[in-house]
Design a protein around this motif. Sequence first.
Motif, PDB file in Angstrom:
ATOM      1  N   ILE A  82       0.850  -1.185   0.000  1.00 26.73           N
ATOM      2  CA  ILE A  82       0.000   0.000   0.000  1.00 26.73           C
ATOM      3  C   ILE A  82       0.890   1.242   0.000  1.00 26.73           C
ATOM      4  O   ILE A  82       1.772   1.379   0.865  1.00 26.73           O
ATOM      5  N   PRO A  83       0.696   2.169  -0.940  1.00 30.29           N
ATOM      6  CA  PRO A  83       1.616   3.314  -1.035  1.00 30.29           C
ATOM      7  C   PRO A  83       1.220   4.521  -0.192  1.00 30.29           C
ATOM      8  O   PRO A  83       1.934   5.522  -0.197  1.00 30.29           O
ATOM      9  N   MET A  84       0.110   4.469   0.542  1.00 29.37           N
ATOM     10  CA  MET A  84      -0.414   5.652   1.231  1.00 29.37           C
ATOM     11  C   MET A  84       0.240   5.892   2.590  1.00 29.37           C
ATOM     12  O   MET A  84      -0.453   6.188   3.572  1.00 29.37           O
ATOM     13  N   LEU A  85       1.538   5.762   2.675  1.00 25.49           N
ATOM     14  CA  LEU A  85       2.227   6.016   3.943  1.00 25.49           C
ATOM     15  C   LEU A  85       3.698   6.347   3.700  1.00 25.49           C
ATOM     16  O   LEU A  85       4.266   6.004   2.661  1.00 25.49           O
ATOM     17  N   PHE A  86       4.273   7.046   4.674  1.00 23.83           N
ATOM     18  CA  PHE A  86       5.708   7.319   4.644  1.00 23.83           C
ATOM     19  C   PHE A  86       6.458   6.103   5.172  1.00 23.83           C
ATOM     20  O   PHE A  86       6.012   5.462   6.135  1.00 23.83           O
ATOM     21  N   ARG A  87       7.592   5.810   4.568  1.00 26.45           N
ATOM     22  CA  ARG A  87       8.394   4.659   4.970  1.00 26.45           C
ATOM     23  C   ARG A  87       9.853   5.070   5.099  1.00 26.45           C
ATOM     24  O   ARG A  87      10.402   5.755   4.239  1.00 26.45           O
ATOM     25  N   ILE A  88      10.468   4.646   6.202  1.00 23.47           N
ATOM     26  CA  ILE A  88      11.900   4.867   6.406  1.00 23.47           C
ATOM     27  C   ILE A  88      12.512   3.541   6.875  1.00 23.47           C
ATOM     28  O   ILE A  88      12.094   2.999   7.897  1.00 23.47           O
ATOM     29  N   PRO A  89      13.479   2.982   6.136  1.00 27.72           N
ATOM     30  CA  PRO A  89      14.100   1.719   6.573  1.00 27.72           C
ATOM     31  C   PRO A  89      15.019   1.939   7.761  1.00 27.72           C
ATOM     32  O   PRO A  89      15.471   3.053   8.039  1.00 27.72           O
ATOM     33  N   SER A  90      15.311   0.872   8.477  1.00 23.39           N
ATOM     34  CA  SER A  90      16.169   0.955   9.657  1.00 23.39           C
ATOM     35  C   SER A  90      17.652   0.995   9.311  1.00 23.39           C
ATOM     36  O   SER A  90      18.482   1.338  10.153  1.00 23.39           O
ATOM     37  N   PHE A  91      18.001   0.616   8.069  1.00 27.69           N
ATOM     38  CA  PHE A  91      19.397   0.581   7.618  1.00 27.69           C
ATOM     39  C   PHE A  91      20.232  -0.392   8.471  1.00 27.69           C
ATOM     40  O   PHE A  91      21.421  -0.166   8.700  1.00 27.69           O
ATOM     41  N   ARG A  92      19.595  -1.430   8.937  1.00 27.80           N
ATOM     42  CA  ARG A  92      20.284  -2.444   9.732  1.00 27.80           C
ATOM     43  C   ARG A  92      20.243  -3.782   9.002  1.00 27.80           C
ATOM     44  O   ARG A  92      19.360  -4.015   8.184  1.00 27.80           O
ATOM     45  N   PRO A  93      21.190  -4.673   9.310  1.00 28.20           N
ATOM     46  CA  PRO A  93      21.223  -5.964   8.612  1.00 28.20           C
ATOM     47  C   PRO A  93      19.940  -6.771   8.777  1.00 28.20           C
ATOM     48  O   PRO A  93      19.541  -7.500   7.864  1.00 28.20           O
ATOM     49  N   ASN A  94      19.286  -6.654   9.938  1.00 29.38           N
ATOM     50  CA  ASN A  94      18.080  -7.449  10.162  1.00 29.38           C
ATOM     51  C   ASN A  94      16.843  -6.826   9.539  1.00 29.38           C
ATOM     52  O   ASN A  94      15.727  -7.334   9.684  1.00 29.38           O
ATOM     53  N   GLY A  95      17.000  -5.689   8.844  1.00 34.55           N
ATOM     54  CA  GLY A  95      15.885  -5.080   8.122  1.00 34.55           C
ATOM     55  C   GLY A  95      14.929  -4.350   9.040  1.00 34.55           C
ATOM     56  O   GLY A  95      15.287  -3.896  10.115  1.00 34.55           O
ATOM     57  N   GLY A  96      13.687  -4.233   8.581  1.00 33.59           N
ATOM     58  CA  GLY A  96      12.673  -3.507   9.320  1.00 33.59           C
ATOM     59  C   GLY A  96      12.571  -2.061   8.855  1.00 33.59           C
ATOM     60  O   GLY A  96      13.496  -1.519   8.235  1.00 33.59           O
ATOM     61  N   GLU A  97      11.426  -1.429   9.107  1.00 38.83           N
ATOM     62  CA  GLU A  97      11.213  -0.048   8.721  1.00 38.83           C
ATOM     63  C   GLU A  97      10.133   0.578   9.603  1.00 38.83           C
ATOM     64  O   GLU A  97       9.350  -0.136  10.243  1.00 38.83           O
ATOM     65  N   ALA A  98      10.128   1.884   9.660  1.00 37.87           N
ATOM     66  CA  ALA A  98       9.102   2.627  10.383  1.00 37.87           C
ATOM     67  C   ALA A  98       8.147   3.238   9.368  1.00 37.87           C
ATOM     68  O   ALA A  98       8.571   3.688   8.296  1.00 37.87           O
ATOM     69  N   MET A  99       6.850   3.252   9.701  1.00 34.26           N
ATOM     70  CA  MET A  99       5.842   3.734   8.770  1.00 34.26           C
ATOM     71  C   MET A  99       4.897   4.706   9.472  1.00 34.26           C
ATOM     72  O   MET A  99       4.620   4.564  10.658  1.00 34.26           O
ATOM     73  N   LEU A 100       4.403   5.668   8.714  1.00 34.78           N
ATOM     74  CA  LEU A 100       3.413   6.620   9.216  1.00 34.78           C
ATOM     75  C   LEU A 100       2.454   6.934   8.084  1.00 34.78           C
ATOM     76  O   LEU A 100       2.864   7.356   7.003  1.00 34.78           O
ATOM     77  N   GLY A 101       1.155   6.726   8.336  1.00 40.48           N
ATOM     78  CA  GLY A 101       0.154   6.959   7.303  1.00 40.48           C
ATOM     79  C   GLY A 101       0.027   8.426   6.919  1.00 40.48           C
ATOM     80  O   GLY A 101       0.225   9.319   7.748  1.00 40.48           O
ATOM     81  N   PHE A 102      -0.307   8.676   5.661  1.00 40.23           N
ATOM     82  CA  PHE A 102      -0.492  10.048   5.203  1.00 40.23           C
ATOM     83  C   PHE A 102      -1.593  10.760   5.996  1.00 40.23           C
ATOM     84  O   PHE A 102      -1.523  11.972   6.212  1.00 40.23           O
ATOM     85  N   GLY A 103      -2.608  10.006   6.418  1.00 37.89           N
ATOM     86  CA  GLY A 103      -3.690  10.609   7.179  1.00 37.89           C
ATOM     87  C   GLY A 103      -3.227  11.209   8.494  1.00 37.89           C
ATOM     88  O   GLY A 103      -3.831  12.168   8.996  1.00 37.89           O
ATOM     89  N   ASP A 104      -2.140  10.669   9.059  1.00 36.09           N
ATOM     90  CA  ASP A 104      -1.606  11.200  10.315  1.00 36.09           C
ATOM     91  C   ASP A 104      -0.916  12.543  10.124  1.00 36.09           C
ATOM     92  O   ASP A 104      -0.527  13.194  11.103  1.00 36.09           O
TER      93      ASP A 104
END
Length: 383
Positions: free
Chosen positions: A214-236
């Motif tokens: 779903i593209p309706m949110l901001f995404r920032i990766p953790s830049f770590r080997p184990n992956g993961g990312e933080a997300m925040l919806g555009f509505g927020d």
Amino acid sequence: MSFTQAMAVYLPHLVSAPLLPLALLAIAVLALSTHSAADTTFQERQMQRQKEESGESVALTKVHAIGFGFMASLGLLAMWLWSNVLVYMSLFTFGLGSFVSIQQSMPNIMKRLGLGRGNSWHHNGVAGLLVLSWFWNRNSSHAWIFQDILGGFTISLMLKVLKASSMSSPTLLLLTAFIYDVFFVFVTPYLTSSGESIMEAAATGAALTVKETIPMLFRIPSFRPNGGEAMLGFGDVVLPGILVTFLRECDARLEEDQSLSSAILIGMDSATTRRSTALLLAGSTGENGRRRWSYYLTAVLGYAVGLEMTFVAMMWSNQGQPALLYLVPFTVVPVVLLASKRHELSLLWNGWGGLDGGESEDDDGDDEKGPGEENEKGKVLVI
């Protein structure tokens, strides 16, 4: 756990990737978009009224605010139940909205860069290139870069289209969204057979079996080997942004009202009006001649604190949080308290309304307004 211990645990996460970049991105988009979307001059307000009459812009009402919860709930449930189909509709909608928003923003961007305003070919070319770059790379590891850029332009356009004429409508909208967010994050796990949050499942694409997100949110990766990312919806960002845009307009209107009313009183020759003038000037500049603190900055800083509280709660609970649970009170309450202290809450809550270009009951019709000027009697009534 004491406050000191909590800060020792959570502070390193708050000031590192991905939370710090996500917070800075959201705050920057909110501040820049609302600053750009606000109509702070008489001419801009006149153009806004014309857009509302022609349907190019929407004047937010209490009906819209209440209806938001119902429509958003239906949309979220549909995305959860038929995610494999609706994800493609969301991709198309996001791409089209991004193209239009970039296209409309290009003249001002080119002007600020000293390149003139350009022409439609330049605007369409840049917009098309960015949208196609996002679409082509949407499932790659660096897709978040294009998605966040397009998201910022999309939010800017939405805040220019969705405008409020008083504080009551966006506040009611935020309260409705507050309930909606809390219900679909905290209550729905008890209503689904899998025990999952409908909001989190729809936002992260957990129910998808196709290779799309779903593209309706901001995404920032953790830049770590184990992956993961933080997300925040555009509505927020969009929903608080409607209120923040209105507050920036309020700051401009209040400054205009103080300046015009002061000018009127200065033209009257009496000791009483001179004392009134001094009080008006003091009210517009604050104590010790300093410019008074704005509602706009109060809301932006409150939003920043609320966002950080969201991250703290997320780390403390080790699960996703409804951002509006924290953003709404930290954005709205400080503004309400400040307006109450200044005895301006009633004005902000109801808006200027009929004072724009309207005639008072004792207006004999002899007063005329020149181009770019507002009715002076209405201005005095505001003070």
